[in-house]
Motif scaffolding. Structure first.
Motif, PDB file in Angstrom:
ATOM      1  N   ALA A 125       0.855  -1.190   0.000  1.00 10.69           N
ATOM      2  CA  ALA A 125       0.000   0.000   0.000  1.00 10.69           C
ATOM      3  C   ALA A 125       0.886   1.233   0.000  1.00 10.69           C
ATOM      4  CB  ALA A 125      -0.906   0.007   1.224  1.00 10.69           C
ATOM      5  N   LYS A 126       0.469   2.229  -0.752  1.00  6.06           N
ATOM      6  CA  LYS A 126       1.132   3.527  -0.747  1.00  6.06           C
ATOM      7  C   LYS A 126       0.057   4.549  -0.434  1.00  6.06           C
ATOM      8  CE  LYS A 126       4.345   6.457  -3.176  1.00  6.06           C
ATOM      9  NZ  LYS A 126       5.201   6.615  -4.343  1.00  6.06           N
ATOM     10  N   LEU A 127       0.197   5.209   0.702  1.00  7.98           N
ATOM     11  CA  LEU A 127      -0.823   6.110   1.200  1.00  7.98           C
ATOM     12  C   LEU A 127      -0.244   7.484   1.494  1.00  7.98           C
ATOM     13  CD1 LEU A 127      -2.070   3.607   3.893  1.00  7.98           C
ATOM     14  CD2 LEU A 127      -3.226   4.067   1.758  1.00  7.98           C
ATOM     15  N   GLN A 128      -1.082   8.478   1.458  1.00 10.93           N
ATOM     16  CA  GLN A 128      -0.727   9.802   1.943  1.00 10.93           C
ATOM     17  C   GLN A 128      -1.556  10.041   3.189  1.00 10.93           C
ATOM     18  OE1 GLN A 128      -1.447  12.535  -1.265  1.00 10.93           O
ATOM     19  NE2 GLN A 128       0.571  12.181  -2.132  1.00 10.93           N
ATOM     20  N   ILE A 129      -0.874  10.337   4.294  1.00  9.08           N
ATOM     21  CA  ILE A 129      -1.574  10.551   5.551  1.00  9.08           C
ATOM     22  C   ILE A 129      -1.227  11.916   6.113  1.00  9.08           C
ATOM     23  CG2 ILE A 129      -1.700   8.088   6.090  1.00  9.08           C
ATOM     24  CD1 ILE A 129       0.624   8.490   8.051  1.00  9.08           C
ATOM     25  N   LYS A 130      -2.061  12.376   7.043  1.00 11.27           N
ATOM     26  CA  LYS A 130      -1.797  13.606   7.776  1.00 11.27           C
ATOM     27  C   LYS A 130      -1.229  13.234   9.127  1.00 11.27           C
ATOM     28  CE  LYS A 130      -4.954  17.254   6.452  1.00 11.27           C
ATOM     29  NZ  LYS A 130      -6.079  18.066   6.901  1.00 11.27           N
ATOM     30  N   LEU A 131      -0.217  13.949   9.548  1.00 10.19           N
ATOM     31  CA  LEU A 131       0.349  13.742  10.872  1.00 10.19           C
ATOM     32  C   LEU A 131       0.262  15.053  11.644  1.00 10.19           C
ATOM     33  CD1 LEU A 131       3.512  11.604  10.042  1.00 10.19           C
ATOM     34  CD2 LEU A 131       1.284  10.825  10.867  1.00 10.19           C
ATOM     35  N   ALA A 132      -0.287  14.997  12.841  1.00 17.30           N
ATOM     36  CA  ALA A 132      -0.457  16.188  13.657  1.00 17.30           C
ATOM     37  C   ALA A 132       0.883  16.686  14.186  1.00 17.30           C
ATOM     38  CB  ALA A 132      -1.398  15.901  14.824  1.00 17.30           C
ATOM     39  N   GLU A 133       1.784  15.754  14.462  1.00 20.17           N
ATOM     40  CA  GLU A 133       3.097  16.091  15.017  1.00 20.17           C
ATOM     41  C   GLU A 133       4.016  14.884  14.847  1.00 20.17           C
ATOM     42  OE1 GLU A 133       2.983  15.936  19.530  1.00 20.17           O
ATOM     43  OE2 GLU A 133       0.843  16.128  19.053  1.00 20.17           O
ATOM     44  N   SER A 134       5.255  15.029  15.276  1.00 20.35           N
ATOM     45  CA  SER A 134       6.196  13.898  15.207  1.00 20.35           C
ATOM     46  C   SER A 134       5.593  12.720  15.969  1.00 20.35           C
ATOM     47  CB  SER A 134       7.536  14.303  15.813  1.00 20.35           C
ATOM     48  OG  SER A 134       8.094  15.362  15.081  1.00 20.35           O
ATOM     49  N   THR A 135       5.702  11.537  15.377  1.00 18.02           N
ATOM     50  CA  THR A 135       5.027  10.384  15.967  1.00 18.02           C
ATOM     51  C   THR A 135       5.607   9.071  15.457  1.00 18.02           C
ATOM     52  OG1 THR A 135       2.853   9.402  16.377  1.00 18.02           O
ATOM     53  CG2 THR A 135       3.251  10.262  14.169  1.00 18.02           C
ATOM     54  N   GLN A 136       5.204   7.996  16.106  1.00 15.10           N
ATOM     55  CA  GLN A 136       5.496   6.659  15.603  1.00 15.10           C
ATOM     56  C   GLN A 136       4.334   6.231  14.708  1.00 15.10           C
ATOM     57  OE1 GLN A 136       6.123   4.060  18.970  1.00 15.10           O
ATOM     58  NE2 GLN A 136       8.320   4.433  18.903  1.00 15.10           N
ATOM     59  N   VAL A 137       4.673   5.677  13.559  1.00 13.33           N
ATOM     60  CA  VAL A 137       3.682   5.112  12.646  1.00 13.33           C
ATOM     61  C   VAL A 137       3.801   3.604  12.751  1.00 13.33           C
ATOM     62  CG1 VAL A 137       3.014   4.899  10.224  1.00 13.33           C
ATOM     63  CG2 VAL A 137       3.737   7.107  11.123  1.00 13.33           C
ATOM     64  N   ARG A 138       2.664   2.947  12.925  1.00 15.01           N
ATOM     65  CA  ARG A 138       2.631   1.492  13.096  1.00 15.01           C
ATOM     66  C   ARG A 138       1.889   0.853  11.921  1.00 15.01           C
ATOM     67  NH1 ARG A 138       3.195   0.340  18.850  1.00 15.01           N
ATOM     68  NH2 ARG A 138       3.349   2.340  19.912  1.00 15.01           N
ATOM     69  N   ALA A 139       2.500  -0.164  11.351  1.00 12.20           N
ATOM     70  CA  ALA A 139       1.851  -0.973  10.318  1.00 12.20           C
ATOM     71  C   ALA A 139       1.643  -2.361  10.906  1.00 12.20           C
ATOM     72  CB  ALA A 139       2.707  -1.043   9.065  1.00 12.20           C
ATOM     73  N   LEU A 140       0.398  -2.797  10.929  1.00  8.50           N
ATOM     74  CA  LEU A 140       0.064  -4.124  11.449  1.00  8.50           C
ATOM     75  C   LEU A 140      -0.500  -4.969  10.323  1.00  8.50           C
ATOM     76  CD1 LEU A 140      -0.715  -1.953  13.907  1.00  8.50           C
ATOM     77  CD2 LEU A 140      -1.217  -4.101  15.019  1.00  8.50           C
TER      78      LEU A 140
END
Length: 160
Positions: A121-136
């Motif tokens: 998957a190739k997605l464009q997401i919004k991030l509110a601030e620096s964070t950890q992104v998790r793929a399950l």
């Protein structure tokens, strides 16, 4: 005020649409009260924490896996649009979940796969601030695998 020709066009357009739908209602092929798509997981997508979203999706324990790859920028200049690419070599993958821990609503996406597909998957997401992104990745044997990546955001996207 609308012109006569605009009103005529709208009447014809709406009449043709109704003319196509009414026979389906009459034959019983179309049930307006029944949704034919899968049930939207509103509680998971509106959860305010990662733990709550995972609880709503019935994910209790996930094993860290090197077979899941998250390709994303280490530093995102603008959190309003962050490209994230996820690949997996896990056999029997049935679904992919993407979460951003510090977003107001962490669950970004759920993608289901059929057959013997290898998830991509190739997605464009919004991030509110620096964070950890998790793929399950959930597999057909009932196990859940996870990969985590830290993304630093210099300009917020969700909240400011």
């Amino acid at each position: 005020m609308k012109s006569t020709s605009e009103l005529r066009r709208r009447f014809l357009r709406d009449g043709v649409s109704a003319g196509l739908v009414l026979p389906l209602l009459g034959t019983g092929l179309l049930h307006p009260e029944r949704v034919l798509a899968s049930e939207w997981k509103s509680r998971a997508f509106t959860a305010r924490s990662t733990a709550e979203a995972l609880r709503q999706l019935a994910v209790s324990n996930a094993t860290e896996s090197r077979d899941i790859t998250i390709i994303a920028p280490e530093i995102a200049e603008n959190g309003a649009k962050v490209d994230v690419e996820i690949t997996s070599n896990l056999p029997g993958a049935r679904s992919l979940l993407l979460l951003a821990d510090r977003n107001p609503m962490p669950l970004c996406a759920e993608i289901n796969f059929a057959g013997n597909a290898l998830p991509y998957a190739k997605l464009q997401i919004k991030l509110a601030e620096s964070t950890q992104v998790r793929a399950l990745i959930r597999t057909s044997d009932g196990r859940t695998h996870i990969a985590i990546r830290e993304i630093k955001v210099t300009l917020g996207g969700c909240g400011g």
